[in-house]
Design a protein around this motif. Structure first.
Motif, PDB file in Angstrom:
ATOM      1  N   PHE A  42      16.957  22.690  35.586  1.00 50.67           N
ATOM      2  CA  PHE A  42      18.298  22.375  35.467  1.00 50.67           C
ATOM      3  C   PHE A  42      18.678  21.228  36.111  1.00 50.67           C
ATOM      4  N   ALA A  43      18.110  20.554  36.937  1.00 52.13           N
ATOM      5  CA  ALA A  43      18.354  19.778  37.696  1.00 52.13           C
ATOM      6  C   ALA A  43      17.975  18.198  36.699  1.00 52.13           C
ATOM      7  N   LEU A  44      16.730  18.339  36.047  1.00 51.17           N
ATOM      8  CA  LEU A  44      16.319  17.251  35.088  1.00 51.17           C
ATOM      9  C   LEU A  44      17.242  17.200  33.726  1.00 51.17           C
ATOM     10  N   THR A  45      17.872  18.540  33.433  1.00 50.13           N
ATOM     11  CA  THR A  45      18.929  18.464  32.272  1.00 50.13           C
ATOM     12  C   THR A  45      20.094  17.954  32.829  1.00 50.13           C
ATOM     13  N   LEU A  46      20.593  18.170  33.961  1.00 47.44           N
ATOM     14  CA  LEU A  46      21.805  17.581  34.292  1.00 47.44           C
ATOM     15  C   LEU A  46      21.670  16.013  34.587  1.00 47.44           C
ATOM     16  N   ALA A  47      20.629  15.573  35.191  1.00 46.11           N
ATOM     17  CA  ALA A  47      20.346  14.118  35.260  1.00 46.11           C
ATOM     18  C   ALA A  47      20.298  13.578  33.929  1.00 46.11           C
ATOM     19  N   VAL A  48      19.723  14.055  32.900  1.00 49.56           N
ATOM     20  CA  VAL A  48      19.591  13.489  31.351  1.00 49.56           C
ATOM     21  C   VAL A  48      21.087  13.512  30.931  1.00 49.56           C
ATOM     22  N   LEU A  49      21.866  14.457  31.040  1.00 53.78           N
ATOM     23  CA  LEU A  49      23.347  14.420  30.648  1.00 53.78           C
ATOM     24  C   LEU A  49      24.176  13.442  31.169  1.00 53.78           C
ATOM     25  N   LEU A  50      24.086  13.436  32.599  1.00 58.01           N
ATOM     26  CA  LEU A  50      24.658  12.364  33.302  1.00 58.01           C
ATOM     27  C   LEU A  50      24.502  11.020  32.806  1.00 58.01           C
ATOM     28  N   ALA A  51      23.187  10.642  32.681  1.00 52.91           N
ATOM     29  CA  ALA A  51      22.758   9.436  32.177  1.00 52.91           C
ATOM     30  C   ALA A  51      23.166   9.139  30.946  1.00 52.91           C
ATOM     31  N   LEU A  52      23.206   9.959  29.906  1.00 50.86           N
ATOM     32  CA  LEU A  52      23.795   9.797  28.585  1.00 50.86           C
ATOM     33  C   LEU A  52      25.283   9.710  28.600  1.00 50.86           C
ATOM     34  N   SER A  53      26.000  10.454  29.270  1.00 46.56           N
ATOM     35  CA  SER A  53      27.340  10.274  29.294  1.00 46.56           C
ATOM     36  C   SER A  53      27.746   8.885  30.114  1.00 46.56           C
ATOM     37  N   ALA A  54      26.958   8.344  30.847  1.00 52.60           N
ATOM     38  CA  ALA A  54      27.155   7.002  31.518  1.00 52.60           C
ATOM     39  C   ALA A  54      27.046   6.012  30.334  1.00 52.60           C
ATOM     40  N   ALA A  55      25.932   6.234  29.772  1.00 54.75           N
ATOM     41  CA  ALA A  55      25.697   5.261  28.539  1.00 54.75           C
ATOM     42  C   ALA A  55      26.734   5.306  27.475  1.00 54.75           C
ATOM     43  N   GLY A  56      27.514   6.423  27.444  1.00 52.71           N
ATOM     44  CA  GLY A  56      28.498   6.440  26.260  1.00 52.71           C
ATOM     45  C   GLY A  56      29.833   5.687  26.655  1.00 52.71           C
ATOM     46  N   CYS A  57      29.926   5.452  27.781  1.00 51.10           N
ATOM     47  CA  CYS A  57      31.093   4.834  28.574  1.00 51.10           C
ATOM     48  C   CYS A  57      31.315   3.245  28.447  1.00 51.10           C
ATOM     49  N   GLY A  58      30.485   2.898  27.374  1.00 44.85           N
ATOM     50  CA  GLY A  58      30.588   1.372  27.318  1.00 44.85           C
ATOM     51  C   GLY A  58      29.680   0.463  27.903  1.00 44.85           C
ATOM     52  N   GLY A  59      28.690   1.217  28.774  1.00 45.93           N
ATOM     53  CA  GLY A  59      27.593   0.601  29.390  1.00 45.93           C
ATOM     54  C   GLY A  59      26.772  -0.152  28.687  1.00 45.93           C
ATOM     55  N   GLY A  60      26.700  -0.118  27.507  1.00 45.50           N
ATOM     56  CA  GLY A  60      25.731  -0.503  26.604  1.00 45.50           C
ATOM     57  C   GLY A  60      26.305  -1.817  26.197  1.00 45.50           C
ATOM     58  N   ASN A  61      27.515  -2.177  26.283  1.00 47.56           N
ATOM     59  CA  ASN A  61      28.250  -3.335  25.807  1.00 47.56           C
ATOM     60  C   ASN A  61      28.160  -4.583  26.949  1.00 47.56           C
ATOM     61  N   GLN A  62      27.726  -4.089  28.348  1.00 49.84           N
ATOM     62  CA  GLN A  62      27.701  -4.969  29.129  1.00 49.84           C
ATOM     63  C   GLN A  62      26.444  -6.226  28.804  1.00 49.84           C
ATOM     64  N   LYS A  63      25.570  -5.496  28.254  1.00 50.44           N
ATOM     65  CA  LYS A  63      24.329  -6.347  27.874  1.00 50.44           C
ATOM     66  C   LYS A  63      24.910  -7.356  26.791  1.00 50.44           C
ATOM     67  N   ALA A  64      25.549  -6.993  25.913  1.00 45.20           N
ATOM     68  CA  ALA A  64      26.206  -7.629  24.702  1.00 45.20           C
ATOM     69  C   ALA A  64      27.220  -8.767  25.250  1.00 45.20           C
ATOM     70  N   LEU A  65      27.699  -8.589  26.483  1.00 37.45           N
ATOM     71  CA  LEU A  65      28.898  -9.417  26.900  1.00 37.45           C
ATOM     72  C   LEU A  65      28.218 -10.369  28.095  1.00 37.45           C
ATOM     73  N   VAL A  66      27.076 -10.332  28.674  1.00 38.40           N
ATOM     74  CA  VAL A  66      26.412 -11.140  29.310  1.00 38.40           C
ATOM     75  C   VAL A  66      26.096 -12.404  28.756  1.00 38.40           C
TER      76      VAL A  66
END
Length: 129
Positions: free
Chosen positions: A6-30
């Protein structure tokens, strides 16, 4: 075992939701960006996004990267600006005057990518580096 799964699944879901909030664009902006017109001519005004979340803007000589970097450093004496990617289309900028002594202001700014061009607050920028 169920708790670990459950903890592993929750960690993966949190990481995926954070990545979906525009975090991937930071690399493109730098990097450093300079205002250009439709023909690709530079105007000497530039912005820079650092990986640590620091944002700069300043004017230098047209196409002179060294002078633009010096202007970025000079402007940082007066104020600092931090950016945070809120989504694929919105940034949050927080400006602190004189290291926070002069107050702090936060604003949202629209951005998008059109090929190799960054549209930041309605203005087109081309990557310098």
């Amino acid at each position: 075992m169920k708790r670990r799964m459950f903890a592993l699944t929750l960690a993966v879901l949190l990481a995926l939701s954070a990545a979906g909030c525009g975090g991937g664009n930071q690399k493109a902006l730098v990097g450093t960006w300079e205002i250009t017109d439709d023909a690709g001519s530079a105007y000497g005004w530039g912005i820079r996004f650092d990986q640590d979340g620091t944002f700069f803007f300043a004017a230098g000589a047209e196409g002179n990267d060294e002078e633009l970097e010096e202007a970025f450093a000079a402007m940082q004496v007066l104020y600092t600006i931090e950016y945070k990617v809120k989504s694929d289309t919105e940034l949050e900028l927080t400006q602190k005057l004189l290291g926070g002594l002069g107050g702090k202001e936060t604003t949202s700014v629209a951005y998008s990518f059109q090929g190799d061009t960054l549209i930041f607050d309605g203005t087109a920028y081309t990557r310098v580096n």
